[in-house]
Design an enzyme around this catalytic site. Structure first.
Site, short mmCIF file in Angstrom:
data_model
loop_
_atom_site.label_atom_id
_atom_site.label_comp_id
_atom_site.label_asym_id
_atom_site.label_seq_id
_atom_site.Cartn_x
_atom_site.Cartn_y
_atom_site.Cartn_z
N HIS A 145 0.85 -1.19 0.00
CA HIS A 145 0.00 0.00 0.00
C HIS A 145 0.89 1.25 0.00
O HIS A 145 0.66 2.18 -0.78
CB HIS A 145 -0.91 -0.04 1.23
N GLU A 146 1.91 1.26 0.84
CA GLU A 146 2.81 2.41 0.90
C GLU A 146 3.59 2.56 -0.39
O GLU A 146 3.83 3.66 -0.87
CB GLU A 146 3.76 2.28 2.09
N HIS A 149 1.67 4.34 -2.91
CA HIS A 149 1.68 5.79 -2.70
C HIS A 149 2.94 6.39 -3.33
O HIS A 149 2.90 7.47 -3.92
CB HIS A 149 1.67 6.13 -1.21
N GLU A 228 -6.49 6.71 -1.13
CA GLU A 228 -6.36 5.54 -0.26
C GLU A 228 -6.95 4.31 -0.95
O GLU A 228 -6.36 3.24 -0.93
CB GLU A 228 -7.07 5.77 1.08
#
Lengths: 478, 183
Positions: A145-146, A149, A228
């Site tokens: 997930h990071e 980003h 997100e």
């Protein structure tokens, strides 16, 4: 995936400009209120100056500021080899050009975020609590997930728009306050001819000053929430295992600890809102993160593939009519390739995850450069980095233990190496040294000059350490 | 006037052409880079295995076959010279490894060895890295192949003979299966 990123970039620029224009207009009308048309231009240039100045600062030192206020510490692979492995796995899956640096926040609240203005120079930050609570699959989901980003350059965009938002809020706040306390006085002193134009200016300025911060905030939060979702979708695409991220999110939301070093400004960066106690009161419109249970439901709903389109289907299913909007830009939806999901957890993750509070404490201490010493009676003792006695008695059995002074020094040296990367490996002249030539990159064991057995792990990447038996400095030559 | 318009249109075409050609070259290099990533990880696994066998030897006196199986599979995989043979040998090595990790369950002493635990983490991570680098490679190949088949980049690709790359599929289907562990 790469078309998607460029689509995302274009969108960011448009939104960014819209907010910028908002700020400049606000400046113009505020200036106009005080000094007519000329004042408008002054106000405009002041607003522009604030914007440019803050943007430059956030571009060049935004990451280090964020890392510093979050009290994140850069760590070496020895502190948590598994975390490094997971980050490297995701780096490979995402095709990032460089390995992100890894930071740990010594805090028991589970959370994570990423910084970096481009994929070449980025960092992944996790809390000690996260490492303690998650198993490998869940950690992988969070790191993925990071990583997305970083890929989407969300961090750069979020800091920039955060700065813009801050400037807008700041300007309108100052203006409204001054109207409240000093309103009217300035207009009376001037001639009547200029007064009317200024009245109009004032009314427009008032309207913008009241509306702009609200609109900008809503816009900012809406984008933040959308990103997100997008990062969740990318994480699924990278790991092919939605359950990992889903159960990680559940664990993170299950904790009721507040992250001490997080604040309102940095909250939007984290994978889940770190300010739980305060966050509950906020409505959906003004929160930076979508409700976690919804994210978990969407992830659990994903079936028959790990591509973006599968995430969009699950999203629409969970959100019902409100989910008609496309979370994924069109180029991502068009990709119909079927990507198989991994159905079974990794072998290791299948086993129950047994780690206690003690491990958490040890991890936090390791991040803070404590030295661990095991006494003959089996008691594990932790020495702070500034421990200055040469020896001490074990609190359990009373045995006199020598403090490995050299090891403490080595640890400080390690942090020095991290802080300023230098190639300076020349030892001081009076130090005893032993050189060892490394054969390969795997596990290697050898004897120090004093006879103590030393072992190097494959992840060992420093060029020297101290023998804890004789205190010699051992130089590793690759 | 019409000459200027003609020149402008020509310029647009030339720049478009150059842009497409450059992006195609960039994509092909990405595919190559992704392929070398797989190689790096496979090599890393070969480096780790002797240490694993060395550590396990002392504990697993009765599993001589499993250990020699791994060693043999490793040397075969290192000796493989073409892509097809390599895929097959690496698949066999993965099979031998998963068999080994199933057997390890019977040796609690070995499982408690810190050295072994660290090695196990390294190896399972390397297995993951192999899988993810393969995934990334296939992503890049897909993207590149789409590009050379789509208009207008297919025209440029045809002119300069850009060939579609092949996906990296597993030779050994057994590797796809996670071994069943029974307790």
């Amino acid at each position: 995936m790469w078309e998607l990123i460029s689509a995302n970039k274009r969108k960011s620029i448009i939104l960014f400009l819209a907010m910028g224009i908002c700020l400049v207009l606000l400046g113009y009308f505020i200036g106009g209120t005080y000094a007519g048309k000329d004042g408008g231009y002054y106000g405009l240039s002041i607003a522009l100056f604030i914007w440019v100045f803050m943007s430059i600062i956030s571009f060049f030192s935004g990451d280090s500021i964020i890392l510093a206020i979050s009290r994140a510490k850069k760590v070496t692979p020895n502190v948590h080899p598994q975390l490094f492995n997971v980050v490297e796995e995701m780096k490979i899956a995402a095709g990032l050009p460089a390995m992100p640096s890894v930071y740990i926040i010594p805090d028991p609240a589970p959370n994570a975020f990423a910084v970096g203005r481009n994929p070449q120079k980025s960092a992944v930050v996790v809390t000690a609590g996260l490492l303690e609570q998650l198993n490998r699959d869940e950690l992988q989901g969070v790191v993925a997930h990071e990583m997305s980003h970083i890929l989407n350059r969300d961090v750069l965009f979020m800091t920039f728009s955060g700065v813009l938002l801050g400037s807008i809020v700041f300007l309108s706040h100052v203006f409204l306050r001054s109207m409240w306390f000093g309103g009217g006085r300035r207009f009376n002193s001037k001639g009547k001819s200029g007064g009317q134009a200024q009245m109009i200016m004032m009314i427009v300025a008032l309207a913008i000053a009241i509306l702009a911060p609200i609109m900008a905030r809503l816009l900012y939060f809406a984008i933040s929430r959308k990103r997100e979702y997008l990062a969740d979708a990318t994480a699924v695409r990278l790991t092919r295992y939605p359950e990992g991220l889903a159960s990680a999110l559940e664990k993170i939301s299950g904790s009721n600890l507040d992250l001490q070093s997080a604040n309102k400004a940095t909250a939007a960066l984290y994978i889940a809102n770190p300010l739980k106690a305060k966050g509950r009161k906020l409505s959906n419109l003004t929160s930076t993160h979508p409700p976690i249970h919804e994210r978990v439901d969407i992830l659990r709903r994903i079936s028959n593939g790990a591509n973006y389109i599968n995430y969009q289907h699950a999203f629409t299913f969970i959100k019902g009519n409100r989910g008609r909007t496309n979370i994924i830009p069109p180029s991502g939806i068009q990709d119909k390739t079927k990507l198989d999901l991994r159905t079974k957890p990794l072998e290791e993750a299948a086993k129950p995850h047994k780690k206690g509070v003690r491990d958490l404490g040890d991890l936090i201490r390791a991040v803070n450069n404590y030295v661990f010493l095991v006494c003959a009676c089996g008691l594990k003792m932790k020495l702070p980095p500034d421990f200055n006695k040469k020896s001490f008695n074990c609190p359990r059995c009373g045995t006199l233990n020598q403090v490995p002074v050299a090891e403490l020094a080595a640890l400080t040296a390690v942090t020095d190496i991290i802080d300023k990367p230098s190639n300076d490996s020349q030892p001081e002249k009076d130090e005893k040294i032993f050189r060892y030539k490394r054969k390969g990159k795997g596990w290697e064991s050898f004897n120090c000059e004093c006879g103590a057995v030393k072992q190097l792990s494959p992840s060992f990447n420093k060029n020297s350490f101290y023998c804890n038996h004789c205190g010699r400095k051992i130089l590793i030559e690759n | 006037m019409s000459l200027i318009i003609f020149l402008a249109i020509l310029a647009i075409f030339v720049f478009g052409f150059i842009g497409i050609y450059n992006s195609l070259v960039g994509l092909r290099n990405r595919v190559k880079n992704a392929w070398s990533q797989i190689d790096v990880q496979l090599k890393r696994r070969h480096d780790l295995i002797p240490n694993l066998v060395e550590t396990a030897k002392g504990y697993m006196k009765h599993e001589h076959d499993t250990l020699t199986g791994i060693t043999e599979a490793r040397s075969k995989a290192m000796g493989a010279d073409n892509v097809a043979a390599k895929g097959q040998a690496e698949g066999a090595l993965s099979g031998a490894m998963s068999k080994f990790f199933v057997v390890v369950e019977n040796y609690p002493d070995l499982k408690a060895n810190t050295n072994f635990l660290a090695l196990q983490e390294e190896l399972s991570s390397t297995e993951n890295k192999i899988a993810f680098s393969r995934q990334n490679y296939n992503d890049q190949v897909l993207f590149f192949n789409n590009k050379i088949q789509m208009f207008p980049s297919n025209l440029v690709a045809g002119m300069f003979n850009f060939k579609p790359e092949e996906f990296f599929e597993l030779e050994n289907e057994a590797e796809k299966e996670v071994p069943k562990v029974s307790f």
